[in-house]
Design a protein around this motif. Structure first.
Motif, PDB file in Angstrom:
ATOM      1  N   ARG A 192      81.736  31.189  31.617  1.00 20.76           N
ATOM      2  CA  ARG A 192      81.852  32.508  32.272  1.00 20.76           C
ATOM      3  C   ARG A 192      80.490  33.079  32.680  1.00 20.76           C
ATOM      4  O   ARG A 192      80.369  33.751  33.711  1.00 20.76           O
ATOM      5  CB  ARG A 192      82.611  33.494  31.376  1.00 20.76           C
ATOM      6  CG  ARG A 192      81.863  33.929  30.165  1.00 20.76           C
ATOM      7  CD  ARG A 192      82.642  34.839  29.235  1.00 20.76           C
ATOM      8  NE  ARG A 192      81.874  34.959  28.014  1.00 20.76           N
ATOM      9  CZ  ARG A 192      80.963  35.899  27.817  1.00 20.76           C
ATOM     10  NH1 ARG A 192      80.733  36.814  28.744  1.00 20.76           N
ATOM     11  NH2 ARG A 192      80.275  35.934  26.697  1.00 20.76           N
ATOM     12  N   SER A 217      90.846  32.869  34.647  1.00 16.80           N
ATOM     13  CA  SER A 217      90.272  33.587  33.526  1.00 16.80           C
ATOM     14  C   SER A 217      90.949  33.087  32.263  1.00 16.80           C
ATOM     15  O   SER A 217      92.106  32.683  32.332  1.00 16.80           O
ATOM     16  CB  SER A 217      90.585  35.059  33.741  1.00 16.80           C
ATOM     17  OG  SER A 217      89.656  35.825  33.112  1.00 16.80           O
ATOM     18  N   ASP A 259      86.029  34.642  32.974  1.00 25.75           N
ATOM     19  CA  ASP A 259      86.247  34.016  34.285  1.00 25.75           C
ATOM     20  C   ASP A 259      85.443  32.733  34.390  1.00 25.75           C
ATOM     21  O   ASP A 259      84.314  32.674  33.920  1.00 25.75           O
ATOM     22  CB  ASP A 259      85.744  34.943  35.408  1.00 25.75           C
ATOM     23  CG  ASP A 259      86.611  36.160  35.548  1.00 25.75           C
ATOM     24  OD1 ASP A 259      87.718  36.150  35.001  1.00 25.75           O
ATOM     25  OD2 ASP A 259      86.165  37.115  36.210  1.00 25.75           O
TER      26      ASP A 259
END
Ligand code: C5P
Length: 406
Positions: free
Chosen positions: A129, A156, A166
């Protein structure tokens, strides 16, 4: 699997380094099963995560990993491999690869092949992420979009590194759906479509009820086909055991009255271009649903029910002052020619699709007749997904107002 919907398509599947490489094994299987030929090209890093042997077995073609590969007669794999391709799909697309693409770098086979392409490029990002959120990655992503590269995802959720956020690759099934969608003509672009599907369940008491044999397959296939044709799709589904088509908004209901309320609410809060009533809505419900489970008693072994009529959703939508283009379905056990046209007129809809032959409930294929003012047209028997694509194209042609793009 919805049939050979990628038949004749040739894809270059470029794999870059990342743990999501394992998902590409499944994606390759889905693509080849749908009739696509898949030419896998791997970066060195990708081969650390999954072997070219595995990818060769799944794609049925030798895998390319080096720009110095002598198997191509003119020694120019970077030119030859993409020449026959309908699209290049980079999956997984690593942070590094997106950066290279955004800057036009060409220091290995896959980057060189991408820059030398004359076909569309789709990228399926997969990364941690923080790598995704890094301003440099976001700058690269914005540049890639501006360059006309389509990004599928990321998703996500939990990541291989243990973090949540994400960046994770969309599931192979979602990537497959997005690829099919990419190749589908956008005949319903900017259109909003409301669909009912499945059976309804009319309760008798807290545990029993009356339903029918509709599986929802045709309605769900139409929702999928409409979404892939570019429409925004809202699907009101009775009780069915089907997965929601990718990109479709689904609302679950039980009874005909709930289905009616859901449809009317949607039409009250937003404008729809098309309404397709595919649901097998129960015509009747009991006038009083018992609060407790109905028991056998000495005096009453068999219960008696009084039925009342359910609202006719399709007819009610067709009567609205700003009614969308309304399409009905009819499942008859005989005399379709007579009942189909009669039903279309009675419900006052421009198009009614009649199921031919034995009841189609639960089957994977179907044969239908289109009833409209101009007459009846029979379509050849086909799988429900193929048929759904044909029906969506037929509906798009008949929509008033705007000519769909070719
Ligand atoms: O009258 P019949 O049930 O055969 O008509 C079928 C068509 O009407 C289908 O499009 C179905 O979704 C719709 N319908 C409806 N509400 C009902 C009954 C049928 O929308 N109560």
């Amino acid at each position: 699997m919805p049939g050979a919907e990628l038949a004749g398509k040739h894809l270059v599947l470029g794999m870059t380094g990342g743990i999501a490489c394992y998902k590409i094994a499944e994606l390759t299987r889905l693509l080849t099963k749908a009739g696509a030929t898949v030419q896998v090209v791997m970066t060195d890093a990708a081969t650390q995560f999954i072997t070219p042997v595995t990818m060769q077995a799944l794609s049925g073609r030798p895998v390319y990993t080096s720009q110095w590969d002598a198997r191509i007669a003119n020694n120019m794999p970077h030119i030859d491999l993409s020449r026959e391709a309908d699209a290049i799909v980079i999956a997984p697309a690593s942070t590094d690869f997106l950066a290279k693409l955004a800057h036009g770098m060409a220091d290995d086979l896959l980057t060189t092949l991408c820059i030398a392409r004359d076909c569309p490029l789709l990228a399926v990002p997969a990364m941690n992420r923080q790598m995704w959120q890094n301003p440099a990655t976001q700058r690269n992503v914005a540049q890639l979009r501006a360059d006309g590269i389509e990004l599928l995802g990321p998703d996500s959720g939990p990541q291989a590194c243990g973090e949540v956020g994400d960046g994770r690759m969309i599931e192979p099934e979602a990537a497959y759906e997005a690829i099919v969608s990419f190749f589908t003509a956008k005949t319903l672009a900017k259109r909003r479509v409301l669909i009912t599907a499945g059976p309804t369940f009319e309760a008798l008491d807290p545990v029993r009820g009356i339903t029918n044999r509709s599986s929802g397959k045709m309605g769900f296939a139409l929702a999928r086909a409409a979404q892939q044709a570019g429409a925004e799709v809202h699907l009101v589904a009775g009780p069915v055991g089907l997965d929601t088509p990718w990109g479709v908004y689904r609302e679950d209901v039980q009874s005909a009255q709930q289905m009616y309320d859901a449809v009317m609410h949607e039409l009250a809060i937003g404008a729809y271009d098309v309404f397709i009533g595919v649901a097998a809505v129960a015509d009747w419900r009991v006038d009083h649903v018992s609060e407790h489970k109905i028991k056998k008693t000495a005096e009453r072994q068999v219960p008696n029910f009084t039925f009342v009529e359910n609202p006719d959703i399709l007819a009610a939508v067709a009567k609205l002052p700003n009614a969308p283009y309304c399409v009905g379905f009819a499942a008859e056990s005989g005399d379709l020619d007579v009942h189909g046209e009669e039903k279309r007129k009675r419900k006052n809809v421009p198009l009614l699709i009649g199921n031919l032959g034995p009841l189609t409930f639960g089957l994977d294929d179907n044969e239908v007749v289109l009833f409209e003012e101009a007459g009846a047209t029979k379509l050849p028997r086909a799988g429900k997904h193929t048929l759904a694509r044909t029906l969506v194209a037929e509906i798009a042609k008949r929509l008033p107002g705007r000519n769909p793009p070719a």
